[in-house]
Motif scaffolding. Structure first.
Motif, PDB file in Angstrom:
ATOM      1  N   LEU A 373      10.039  -8.285   0.600  1.00 42.12           N
ATOM      2  CA  LEU A 373       9.004  -9.014   1.326  1.00 42.12           C
ATOM      3  C   LEU A 373       9.313  -9.072   2.818  1.00 42.12           C
ATOM      4  O   LEU A 373       8.437  -8.899   3.656  1.00 42.12           O
ATOM      5  N   LEU A 377       7.167  -5.799   4.096  1.00 41.52           N
ATOM      6  CA  LEU A 377       5.919  -6.433   4.495  1.00 41.52           C
ATOM      7  C   LEU A 377       5.989  -6.997   5.906  1.00 41.52           C
ATOM      8  O   LEU A 377       4.985  -7.124   6.586  1.00 41.52           O
ATOM      9  N   ALA A 416      -1.132  -4.213   3.731  1.00 36.14           N
ATOM     10  CA  ALA A 416      -0.320  -5.377   3.364  1.00 36.14           C
ATOM     11  C   ALA A 416      -0.577  -5.762   1.910  1.00 36.14           C
ATOM     12  O   ALA A 416       0.353  -6.080   1.150  1.00 36.14           O
ATOM     13  N   LYS A 419       1.113  -3.289  -0.334  1.00 35.52           N
ATOM     14  CA  LYS A 419       2.567  -3.467  -0.363  1.00 35.52           C
ATOM     15  C   LYS A 419       2.963  -4.638  -1.248  1.00 35.52           C
ATOM     16  O   LYS A 419       3.949  -4.578  -1.986  1.00 35.52           O
ATOM     17  N   VAL A 420       2.187  -5.745  -1.167  1.00 42.39           N
ATOM     18  CA  VAL A 420       2.466  -6.904  -2.031  1.00 42.39           C
ATOM     19  C   VAL A 420       2.287  -6.511  -3.495  1.00 42.39           C
ATOM     20  O   VAL A 420       3.090  -6.852  -4.362  1.00 42.39           O
TER      21      VAL A 420
END
Length: 563
Positions: A373, A377, A416, A419-420
């Motif tokens: 994270l 991110l 984003a 990616k999460v």
């Protein structure tokens, strides 16, 4: 017609004299610059450094006036060499080398670039900047791939050997061997000198037998020039090594050979040294005879005592064996009971190990998610923040295409989200697994640069093939974290990412032109920034170095060995 002709002739005559005057002035300045340069050389040779410095400066100023860039570059180089070698000249050496290097880049002169890199390596040479010096030497090695500069490669490896002599003896030995492998049988003086230096390296480590091996290899070579000087050094080192290991006979023989090459046979200090060695040799021979006689006497006495002890011990052992046989029976019964208890204990320990492994696995998984994270991110969100700031600043202006900026911002939000989602599904390899380290870094740089607030340039060398997947992931996350730190804290306009793979060593240099910081005041143990990066690099058995200057920017240098 006549007056007109006279006026025209007069104007032409005046123009001719003016041109001659300008040419004479230029030639006069060049002659003066050349004169001051040669005068500086003479004073430099006589170790009159202040006079040499004054003349070099005068020469340099004249070369600037006449715009003679080649001669100006030579003058900058000699000024750097002079100031760098002295402590009493109130001037900074490095900016002269910077000027020389800048001209070499403009001219694209490989030899000048090679000289610059070697000078930079020597300038930064100390135990705290070994990786910096090594990086410059590696740049020099890349230049020696040019056929015209190939002959300089052994000298660079030799310098690397000296660089690691104190801190990394194994690396120093590797580079000595590399140097020797590059010389041919025709390079007799170079081979002879390198063997002597290699022997000297072992002497400083008190490995005298290894030093003697290198000296014997040197003795097999006949130098082309300076034979008397080379043989004098060779026999002197032979004598010192044999003296250190206590072989005074050979040490005495080599001191006699050494004495042949000494200018004066009446050197008192040398005669005293030879006389002392002779005495030590004779004393050692006498001690040897005495020791041999004592050894025979002691041997006979020990044989008699040994026979008596054998008889005594034989009887004692017989009695003890009988007692031990009874004890063994009892011990066997006790061992059976202990074995049963051990089995029960092992079962309990295995249960505890299994539980601990499960807990550790869960903890590692949580830590991995936190790092993903933060690293994966974080850079996207930092870039997204820049886009929003840019939109806010330019919302009432028409200097930029806001639709394009909205589209870029929307694509970053989508990225984003992806990616999460990727982290949630434990796909931590991301773009690296599909496309590789270099392409991933280039794509990241392109996306961040598209915000028009900071420009990122990626320079690569030698990354012609993929690296091991976990290594690529670690390196990519590290670069992401460094770029994120620059965006958040450095207030930089430009970032350069250098990635090179050479001689089984991955070198990464991240440079920015931001505000810089005081490295000594940073607590790297706090947070997930520099501390986590350094931990990753240490885990890979690599080196991590920060070079930062206030108001001038920061350079992060990372070296990772590739096995």
């Amino acid at each position: 017609m006549v007056p007109f002709i006279k006026d025209t002739y007069l104007k032409l005559l005046i123009l001719f004299f003016l041109m001659c005057s300008c040419t004479y002035g230029q030639n006069s300045k060049l002659d003066s610059a050349y004169f001051y340069y040669n005068t500086g050389k003479k004073f430099d040779f006589k170790n009159n450094h202040f006079k040499a410095y004054e003349n070099y400066i005068k020469s340099r100023n004249l070369y600037i006036k006449v715009d003679n860039k080649d001669s100006l570059a030579k003058c900058n180089l000699v000024l750097f060499n002079l100031i760098d070698s002295q402590n009493n000249l109130e001037d900074e050496a490095k900016h002269y080398l910077d000027a020389y290097y800048s001209y070499a880049l403009d001219k694209k002169d490989s030899l000048m670039l090679l000289i610059s890199n070697n000078k930079y390596a020597n300038y930064f040479w100390d135990e705290n900047n070994i990786s910096t010096s090594k990086a410059y030497y590696q740049k020099s090695l890349l230049l020696t791939e040019n056929k015209q500069l190939k002959k300089h490669k052994p000298n660079i490896y030799s310098n690397l050997a000296y660089l690691f002599t104190k801190t990394k003896p194994d690396s120093a030995s590797y580079y000595f061997k590399k140097t020797l492998s590059l010389y041919t049988t025709d390079d007799k003086n170079q081979l002879f000198g390198t063997y002597i230096n290699y022997a000297n390296f072992f002497q400083k480590q008190h490995k005298y037998h290894e030093a003697i091996i290198q000296l014997n290899k040197a003795a097999e070579i006949e130098p082309k020039t300076y034979k008397l000087k080379y043989y004098k050094i060779l026999y002197g080192k032979f004598a010192n090594c044999y003296q250190e290991i206590g072989d005074y006979k050979k040490a005495y023989e080599y001191y006699e050979k050494y004495n042949i090459y000494v200018d004066s046979l009446n050197n008192t200090a040398q005669n005293i040294a030879i006389s002392n060695l002779d005495k030590k040799y004779k004393t050692a021979e006498k001690d040897k005879l005495i020791l041999e006689t004592d050894a025979k006497r002691i041997k006979n006495r020990n044989f008699l005592i040994g026979s008596l002890l054998f008889i005594l011990l034989g009887g004692t052992i017989g009695v003890l064996l009988l007692k031990n046989s009874k004890r063994k029976r009892k011990l066997a019964e006790q061992e059976k009971e202990l074995e049963t208890q051990k089995n029960l204990t092992l079962l309990k320990e295995q249960e505890l190990i299994t539980i601990n492994a499960m807990v550790d696995g869960q903890e590692k998984e949580r830590k991995q998610i936190a790092e993903d994270l933060h690293d994966n991110l974080g850079s996207v969100l930092a870039t997204l923040k820049m886009h929003f700031e840019n939109l806010q600043i330019n919302k009432d202006k028409n200097k930029i295409n806001q639709n394009d900026l909205f589209n870029k911002t929307e694509s970053l939000i989508d990225e984003a989200y992806l990616k999460v989602r990727s982290i949630a599904h434990a796909k931590n390899a991301g773009v690296i697994a599909n496309q590789g380290l270099l392409i991933a870094v280039q794509m990241m740089a392109e996306k961040i640069s598209s915000a028009d607030k900071i420009k990122i340039e990626v320079i690569d060398f030698g990354l012609n093939k993929r690296l091991e997947n976990s290594l690529e992931i670690t390196v990519f996350r590290t670069i992401q974290e460094l770029i994120t730190n620059v965006i958040k804290h450095a207030e930089a306009k430009n970032i350069t990412i250098n990635i090179s793979l050479f001689d089984e060593n991955l070198n990464i240099i991240v440079e920015d032109d931001g505000k810089g910081f005081n490295v000594s005041k940073i607590d790297i143990k706090k947070g997930m920034g520099i501390g986590s990066i350094k931990t990753r690099i240490n885990h890979l058995k690599g080196s991590f170095q920060i070079d930062s200057t206030l108001k001038k920017g920061t350079s992060i240098i990372i070296n990772i060995p590739i096995k």
